[in-house]
Design an enzyme around this catalytic site. Sequence first.
Site, PDB file in Angstrom:
ATOM      1  N   ARG A  66     -23.516 -35.740 -13.923  1.00 26.33           N
ATOM      2  CA  ARG A  66     -23.367 -34.306 -13.658  1.00 26.33           C
ATOM      3  C   ARG A  66     -22.566 -34.020 -12.400  1.00 26.33           C
ATOM      4  O   ARG A  66     -22.046 -32.917 -12.242  1.00 26.33           O
ATOM      5  CB  ARG A  66     -24.727 -33.615 -13.659  1.00 26.33           C
ATOM      6  N   GLU A 103     -36.618 -47.627  -8.632  1.00 25.83           N
ATOM      7  CA  GLU A 103     -38.065 -47.833  -8.565  1.00 25.83           C
ATOM      8  C   GLU A 103     -38.460 -49.126  -9.272  1.00 25.83           C
ATOM      9  O   GLU A 103     -39.279 -49.893  -8.784  1.00 25.83           O
ATOM     10  CB  GLU A 103     -38.792 -46.633  -9.173  1.00 25.83           C
TER      11      GLU A 103
END
Length: 182
Positions: A66, A103
């Site tokens: 984006r 993560e």
Amino acid sequence: MTEPTGITELLLSRIRDVADYPEPGVVFKDITPLLADPGAFAALTDALAEAAGRTGATKVVGLEARGFILGAPVALRAGLGFIPVRKAGKLPGATLSQAYDLEYGSAEIEVHAEDLTAGDRVLVVDDVLATGGTAEASLELIRRAGAEVAGLAVLMELGFLGGRARLEPALAGAPLEALLTV
């Protein structure tokens, strides 16, 4: 319906919350209604182009995916070149890459080796600042290419995820501008 008056109200009014996406417990901030509204998209582009001017940027980097949607029109509006930073393996030819931790695992981003050089002042543009991992990697990539980081500008900062604090050392005094903070 009352029309929003300021840019903050305009942008907020065009961002849709989608509950439990992409997984239960997450509220996704969907910017597609903002992009579909030419007035709101133009206001967003103008605000980010003004940030490019304030930083003295000579090029705009957009982060996949984006960041491409926002960064390219910002660069055009500001009269600057646009450089896409892509996921590894998406650019042909010689590239510079930067790995970073997620993560659970790691990822890598790339830029064409010749697109950034000494003397370039680069503004990184993205839609959302969350944890700051991708943005941090992009700042390192820009510096490794020999360019200077002019700043980071985002539509929206998810303040509760701590991305700004993570980026402070990597920004090294360059500004971080978020048009909205949620």
